[in-house]
Design a protein around this motif. Structure first.
Motif, PDB file in Angstrom:
ATOM      1  N   PRO A  58      20.680  75.175   5.501  1.00 30.76           N
ATOM      2  CA  PRO A  58      20.074  73.909   5.926  1.00 30.76           C
ATOM      3  C   PRO A  58      19.090  74.151   7.063  1.00 30.76           C
ATOM      4  N   THR A  59      18.215  73.209   7.287  1.00 32.47           N
ATOM      5  CA  THR A  59      17.290  73.325   8.409  1.00 32.47           C
ATOM      6  C   THR A  59      18.065  73.243   9.721  1.00 32.47           C
ATOM      7  N   LEU A  60      17.418  73.729  10.794  1.00 34.39           N
ATOM      8  CA  LEU A  60      18.072  73.670  12.105  1.00 34.39           C
ATOM      9  C   LEU A  60      18.325  72.226  12.521  1.00 34.39           C
ATOM     10  N   ALA A  61      17.372  71.309  12.223  1.00 36.38           N
ATOM     11  CA  ALA A  61      17.540  69.906  12.610  1.00 36.38           C
ATOM     12  C   ALA A  61      18.752  69.283  11.925  1.00 36.38           C
ATOM     13  N   VAL A  62      18.918  69.547  10.624  1.00 37.98           N
ATOM     14  CA  VAL A  62      20.069  69.003   9.895  1.00 37.98           C
ATOM     15  C   VAL A  62      21.362  69.604  10.430  1.00 37.98           C
ATOM     16  N   THR A  63      21.341  70.916  10.679  1.00 40.02           N
ATOM     17  CA  THR A  63      22.544  71.583  11.187  1.00 40.02           C
ATOM     18  C   THR A  63      22.996  70.978  12.513  1.00 40.02           C
ATOM     19  N   LEU A  64      22.069  70.818  13.440  1.00 44.59           N
ATOM     20  CA  LEU A  64      22.447  70.300  14.759  1.00 44.59           C
ATOM     21  C   LEU A  64      22.872  68.840  14.688  1.00 44.59           C
ATOM     22  N   ALA A  65      22.265  68.047  13.787  1.00 44.70           N
ATOM     23  CA  ALA A  65      22.709  66.662  13.615  1.00 44.70           C
ATOM     24  C   ALA A  65      24.135  66.622  13.082  1.00 44.70           C
ATOM     25  N   TYR A  66      24.454  67.507  12.135  1.00 42.31           N
ATOM     26  CA  TYR A  66      25.812  67.634  11.591  1.00 42.31           C
ATOM     27  C   TYR A  66      26.794  67.984  12.701  1.00 42.31           C
ATOM     28  N   VAL A  67      26.405  68.960  13.549  1.00 44.29           N
ATOM     29  CA  VAL A  67      27.295  69.414  14.624  1.00 44.29           C
ATOM     30  C   VAL A  67      27.513  68.304  15.652  1.00 44.29           C
ATOM     31  N   ARG A  68      26.444  67.602  16.033  1.00 44.55           N
ATOM     32  CA  ARG A  68      26.608  66.507  17.001  1.00 44.55           C
ATOM     33  C   ARG A  68      27.533  65.429  16.450  1.00 44.55           C
ATOM     34  N   ALA A  69      27.377  65.117  15.174  1.00 41.25           N
ATOM     35  CA  ALA A  69      28.224  64.083  14.577  1.00 41.25           C
ATOM     36  C   ALA A  69      29.695  64.484  14.569  1.00 41.25           C
ATOM     37  N   CYS A  70      29.954  65.792  14.564  1.00 40.77           N
ATOM     38  CA  CYS A  70      31.336  66.295  14.598  1.00 40.77           C
ATOM     39  C   CYS A  70      31.767  66.687  16.009  1.00 40.77           C
ATOM     40  N   ASP A  71      30.964  66.327  17.034  1.00 39.58           N
ATOM     41  CA  ASP A  71      31.277  66.639  18.433  1.00 39.58           C
ATOM     42  C   ASP A  71      31.414  68.136  18.670  1.00 39.58           C
ATOM     43  N   GLY A  72      30.594  68.939  17.982  1.00 39.20           N
ATOM     44  CA  GLY A  72      30.639  70.378  18.162  1.00 39.20           C
ATOM     45  C   GLY A  72      29.759  70.860  19.302  1.00 39.20           C
ATOM     46  N   ASP A  73      29.829  72.165  19.592  1.00 40.46           N
ATOM     47  CA  ASP A  73      29.033  72.784  20.654  1.00 40.46           C
ATOM     48  C   ASP A  73      27.632  73.071  20.098  1.00 40.46           C
ATOM     49  N   VAL A  74      26.656  72.250  20.477  1.00 34.53           N
ATOM     50  CA  VAL A  74      25.314  72.339  19.892  1.00 34.53           C
ATOM     51  C   VAL A  74      24.658  73.675  20.206  1.00 34.53           C
ATOM     52  N   ALA A  75      24.752  74.124  21.466  1.00 31.47           N
ATOM     53  CA  ALA A  75      24.097  75.378  21.854  1.00 31.47           C
ATOM     54  C   ALA A  75      24.657  76.562  21.068  1.00 31.47           C
ATOM     55  N   ALA A  76      25.984  76.603  20.914  1.00 32.42           N
ATOM     56  CA  ALA A  76      26.610  77.708  20.185  1.00 32.42           C
ATOM     57  C   ALA A  76      26.207  77.696  18.710  1.00 32.42           C
ATOM     58  N   TRP A  77      26.136  76.500  18.135  1.00 31.36           N
ATOM     59  CA  TRP A  77      25.755  76.417  16.721  1.00 31.36           C
ATOM     60  C   TRP A  77      24.282  76.742  16.511  1.00 31.36           C
ATOM     61  N   GLU A  78      23.446  76.394  17.467  1.00 35.32           N
ATOM     62  CA  GLU A  78      22.042  76.757  17.327  1.00 35.32           C
ATOM     63  C   GLU A  78      21.893  78.271  17.306  1.00 35.32           C
ATOM     64  N   GLU A  79      22.597  78.971  18.177  1.00 36.83           N
ATOM     65  CA  GLU A  79      22.534  80.433  18.206  1.00 36.83           C
ATOM     66  C   GLU A  79      23.083  81.010  16.901  1.00 36.83           C
ATOM     67  N   ARG A  80      24.171  80.410  16.388  1.00 31.85           N
ATOM     68  CA  ARG A  80      24.763  80.875  15.127  1.00 31.85           C
ATOM     69  C   ARG A  80      23.777  80.688  13.973  1.00 31.85           C
ATOM     70  N   TRP A  81      23.110  79.525  13.946  1.00 39.96           N
ATOM     71  CA  TRP A  81      22.135  79.272  12.877  1.00 39.96           C
ATOM     72  C   TRP A  81      21.014  80.312  12.917  1.00 39.96           C
ATOM     73  N   ARG A  82      20.549  80.648  14.102  1.00 35.78           N
ATOM     74  CA  ARG A  82      19.443  81.607  14.211  1.00 35.78           C
ATOM     75  C   ARG A  82      19.866  82.990  13.699  1.00 35.78           C
ATOM     76  N   ARG A  83      21.115  83.388  13.986  1.00 31.06           N
ATOM     77  CA  ARG A  83      21.590  84.690  13.489  1.00 31.06           C
ATOM     78  C   ARG A  83      21.627  84.705  11.969  1.00 31.06           C
ATOM     79  N   VAL A  84      22.128  83.618  11.375  1.00 30.17           N
ATOM     80  CA  VAL A  84      22.205  83.552   9.915  1.00 30.17           C
ATOM     81  C   VAL A  84      20.807  83.500   9.310  1.00 30.17           C
ATOM     82  N   ALA A  85      19.906  82.732   9.929  1.00 29.59           N
ATOM     83  CA  ALA A  85      18.539  82.627   9.416  1.00 29.59           C
ATOM     84  C   ALA A  85      17.857  83.983   9.389  1.00 29.59           C
ATOM     85  N   ALA A  86      18.088  84.790  10.416  1.00 30.23           N
ATOM     86  CA  ALA A  86      17.472  86.118  10.468  1.00 30.23           C
ATOM     87  C   ALA A  86      17.969  87.009   9.332  1.00 30.23           C
ATOM     88  N   GLU A  87      19.223  86.754   8.867  1.00 30.54           N
ATOM     89  CA  GLU A  87      19.781  87.574   7.794  1.00 30.54           C
ATOM     90  C   GLU A  87      19.388  87.088   6.409  1.00 30.54           C
TER      91      GLU A  87
END
Length: 914
Positions: A58-87
């Motif tokens: 998913p796009t970074l915007a969709v991912t972070l919206a999903y995480v915010r809606a679930c009260d997740g750690d946005v900064a940690a998920w953004e870093e995780r998304w970038r690692r996966v995107a690079a792979e």
């Protein structure tokens, strides 16, 4: 488990693992349904379900919206998304036997690429015809229309004789550096004469040298700089009959661009891909570098020797291939190098002055040498985002500035800060070139502003810039020390004169005068020192900064320090998303008050900060209005698509109408909200009825057309009472239309200024017309006799472009002017031939597109293209009351000692609000 999801297995790919972790996050949030999740995230349930399905990242915007809606750690998920995107999103690397790519990507075709250049034969034939009749020709076209390729790979190979191709930059805009011993001189990217050379005399000499050259001269100019060229009468005369407008390619030309290079490279192109590319690119201005980049990425993903539609879609297509490449390259860097890459891109961009942002050539000396810098530049150059040579760096094409959302976001975040950075860079370079001359150092407010900017998070300065600021601070400390010594000497003189009082009446007179002068000089010096302290603390301790601004005025009540108090109060004002009537090109409601039942403005310090953010990336709000039923509507233009939104609920705006044809400008009638005026890219202006009760998509009904301009429009809008439409184009032509009969509007006034007009306003009685220019000039005309407008004044009031103007609707005649980056000014215009400055408020005004007076005669409201407004209070007593009414309204003894006594000498502690 929703359709498309599956449990996590050992050995799953990074993408499937990422999707499974998203699903686990939803489970930990209480197992919300995707419909519930969509209500929280403001995305559809299908989009969120696909995000956790594992089929694609998913796009970074969709991912972070999903995480915010679930009260997740946005900064940690953004870093995780970038690692996966690079792979999972790596770009295919060129193979050793790849050969010459058939497409140039972002780079322009050069003379060496002439065999690969196709599609412009008809334009080249027309250009050759013009060159047989004229020795001076200018080729105008949008950024990305292919001007550079046309001149370098198209025209040069057709020309026999000596040819020179030059590109001006700030340091090269010198007449003595032009190679005029040629048969044909091509000046590509001529607009850099205006963007990178602030020296008007040097610029004029350069243009004069081209006009008088003993050879054929061809200019390549971006179309939005047509108005800049019009400021030089001799240049206007030279290109009047010698200009060629380079428009978008037609379908057949696009087919040649797609097919012929592939055939030359022994490749084939799927028919479906050709049809898709032609459909995506036809009629789109500036699309060629995007299409070329998409084709290059498609070729790298070819199947055997065939370029496929699937490869094109995997690359991201015309709309997304460039952004995808830039984002993938950026996110592949680690965090420190991403910060470095951000600084590089910001330094490579020149902010527009009434025009689009442009690329800027960056000298390598402006970047501190180091392995990290070299690695970042190499990575970006390898992705063809940058071009490097021995001495400099530049963005491969300005299409990157328009098409990469992350870069657009960086540029929009803090345009004032970017201006400060650019000015600091230039000042430091000048200081160094003058042998570190102390007279070239920053002083006063400029020094404080630059130092404050360098202390912000993420700011990175060069060694030369840091040395420049350190020298400025040291010089200021030395000047303060000398001032304190002078003050002590004056006091000693006063004491001596007092002793001589008994000796001579004359001595008494001189003693008193010396005492007064000493006190006045001391109070003035002390007041300015305290004021400078206030400005330096504005970003970190705003409450204390307010108190110091007020203290400075109490010490020495001058107009300048009075304005400083107004600026301190304005700096604390919120940007708001408001339900009261926003500026619609020319102003608020006639009385400046909210409509009946309108909601209270919402502070913009959370997710409600910008209407534009709710309307999608890159949205630009052009006007907002509230009708009598308390419903609010906003207009936006994005990629020539005009839309009307219902923003009564500013958190969830809804599209109500989309215009069928291309739209470049759009504004609401500020009275009644029942009419809209639009302009097309071809300068056709239409008047529409707005009927909210009509079926969706049919609310805007065209009523009539206004006279077409000869040039693209820079702005349009309504008078305060909605009875007059106002338009102005990029050649400085202003027109007023009477709308008494909306079915047959007629033109009542036309002014041909031959200047770059950036803002226009009409007085409440429609008898006075004011225009702001790109060079900061204010012009006023008496238009009481529409057929015979008379100029009343032409006066420089701002250092840069005037962004907005507004007349006071009632009471004493007054006019407000808003500068490009610096300040808002209030003028007494009882005598329009001699406007008198009443007050000025310094503050950030980037992005302002309208101004009006508020609910009191002293309050001004400005609107911004992100959908927010801000208030500016010009009544001094009201501003002081606001400052003293805040929680942090008192300065402590310790703060007084540190910030007042330390710079002014002995001064008894006194709270300025008591």
């Amino acid at each position: 488990m929703p359709r498309g999801e599956r449990p996590l297995d050992a050995g799953d790919s990074p993408l499937l693992t990422f999707a499974a972790e998203l699903r686990s996050l939803r489970d930990r949030a209480g197992g919300l349904s995707y419909r519930q999740l969509g209500a929280r995230a403001h995305y559809s349930a299908t989009t969120l379900s696909d995000a956790a399905g594992g089929r694609k990242l998913p796009t970074l915007a969709v991912t972070l919206a999903y995480v915010r809606a679930c009260d997740g750690d946005v900064a940690a998920w953004e870093e995780r998304w970038r690692r996966v995107a690079a792979e999972v999103l790596p770009s295919p690397e060129p193979g050793p036997d790849e050969g010459h790519p058939p497409y140039a990507g972002l780079a322009a075709y050069g003379t060496e690429d002439a065999d690969w250049f196709f599609g412009r034969d008809l334009v080249l034939d027309e250009l050759e015809k013009r060159l047989t009749r004229r020795r001076f020709v200018a080729v105008f076209g949008a950024s990305g229309a292919g001007k550079s390729s046309l001149l370098r790979a198209g025209l040069v190979p057709r020309f026999t004789g000596r040819v020179a191709v030059v590109t001006p930059s700030g340091s090269d805009v010198r007449a003595d550096r032009l190679d005029l011993d040629v048969d044909l001189l091509i000046v590509d990217q001529f607009e850099e004469v205006f963007t990178l050379c602030p020296d008007v005399a040097r610029r004029t000499a350069y243009i004069d040298a081209l006009l008088t050259a003993d050879c054929t001269v061809v200019l390549g100019v971006r179309a939005d700089f047509y108005g800049h060229c019009a400021q030089h009468p001799e240049l206007v005369e030279a290109v009047t009959d010698g200009q060629l407008l380079l428009g978008p390619m037609g379908p057949e030309e696009l087919r040649q661009v797609i097919m012929q290079p592939a055939v030359k490279a022994s490749c084939t192109v799927e028919t479906a891909l050709v049809s898709r590319l032609v459909a995506d690119a036809t009629g789109q201005a500036g699309v060629l570098p995007l299409m070329s980049h998409a084709l290059l990425e498609t070729w790298r993903r070819r199947r055997g020797t065939t370029l496929t539609l699937a490869g094109y879609e995997a690359a991201g297509g015309v709309q997304h291939a460039l952004a995808q490449t830039a984002e993938r390259t950026f996110t592949s860097l680690d965090k420190p190098r991403r910060a470095l890459a951000r600084q590089v891109f910001l330094r490579l961009t020149a902010l527009g002055d009434g025009t689009e942002d442009t690329k800027r050539r960056l000298p390598r000396a402006e970047l501190d040498p180091g392995a990290d810098v070299d690695l970042v530049l190499d990575r970006l150059a390898h992705a063809r985002l940058l071009t490097l040579d021995r001495d400099g760096v530049e963005i491969a094409h300005e299409a990157l500035i328009r098409s990469w959302p992350r870069l657009r976001g960086w540029l929009a975040e803090d345009r004032d800060g970017l201006r400060t950075m650019r000015q600091l860079t230039e000042a430091a370079a000048t200081w160094a070139s003058l042998g570190r001359d102390p007279d070239a150092l920053y002083r006063g407010t400029r020094l404080d502003t630059a130092v404050e900017w360098t202390q912000r998070d993420g700011v990175c300065t060069s060694t030369q810039e840091r040395a420049f600021l350190a020298a400025g601070l040291a010089a200021r400390d030395q000047e303060r020390l000398l001032a304190q010594r002078r003050t002590r000497r004056l006091r000693q003189l006063v004491a001596l004169l007092a002793v001589l009082l008994m000796c001579s009446g004359t001595a008494v007179f001189f003693a008193i005068r010396a005492q007064d002068e000493a006190n006045e000089g001391w109070r003035s010096s002390a007041a300015w020192s305290v004021s400078n302290q206030s400005q330096a603390l504005r970003g970190s301790k705003p409450g204390l900064a307010d108190q110091l601004a007020l203290t400075a005025y109490r010490l020495n009540p001058t107009e300048a320090l009075r304005n400083g108090v107004l600026a301190a109060n304005a700096a604390r004002a919120y940007d708001v998303v408001t339900r009261s009537a926003f500026p619609s090109g020319q102003g608020l409601d006639p009385d400046g008050t909210p409509r009946p039942n309108a909601r209270v403005p919402v502070p913009a310090d959370d997710v409600y900060r910008r209407l534009a953010d709710r309307m999608g990336p890159g949205a630009v709000v052009t006007s907002v209005v509230v009708e009598s039923g308390a419903r609010a509507y906003a207009t936006t233009v994005q990629d020539q698509v005009g839309q009307v939104w219902d923003v009564t609920d500013a958190i969830n705006p809804e599209v109500m109408h989309v215009f069928g044809g291309p739209v470049s400008r759009i504004a609401f009638d500020p009275v009644g909200a029942d009419r809209i005026v639009t302009a097309s890219p071809l300068a056709e202006v239409a008047l529409w009825d707005w009927v909210p009760s009509a079926p969706k998509g049919q609310q805007a009904r065209q009523r009539s057309r206004l006279t077409k301009h000869d040039r693209p429009l820079n702005g349009l809008g309504f008078s305060q009472d909605g009875g007059t439409a106002i338009t102005y184009d990029d050649a400085g032509v202003i027109r007023l239309y009477d709308l008494a009969d909306p079915a047959q509007p007629h033109r009542i006034t036309e002014l041909r200024t031959a200047q770059d007009v950036t803002a226009v306003a009409l007085s409440p009685d429609r008898g006075t017309l004011a225009a702001g220019l790109a060079n900061g000039l204010l012009r006023i005309w008496d238009v009481t006799s529409p057929g015979d407008p008379r100029s009343r004044v032409s006066q420089k009031v701002h250092p840069d472009a005037i962004r907005a103007l507004a007349f006071r609707p009632e009471g004493a005649p007054a006019l407000v002017t808003v500068g490009e980056y610096d300040r808002v000014m209030l003028w007494d215009v009882a005598d329009t031939a001699a406007p008198r400055e009443l007050a000025r408020i310094s503050g950030g005004t980037a992005g302002v597109n309208g101004a009006a007076f508020g609910d009191t005669p002293s309050k001004v409201v400005t609107s911004n293209d992100d959908g927010t407004t801000r208030s500016w209070e010009f009544d001094f007593d009201v501003a002081v009351e606001a400052i003293c009414g805040r929680v942090e309204a008192h300065i402590s003894r310790e703060e007084w000692s540190q910030y007042v006594e330390s710079v002014s000498g002995a001064l008894d502690y006194r709270r300025p609000c008591e």
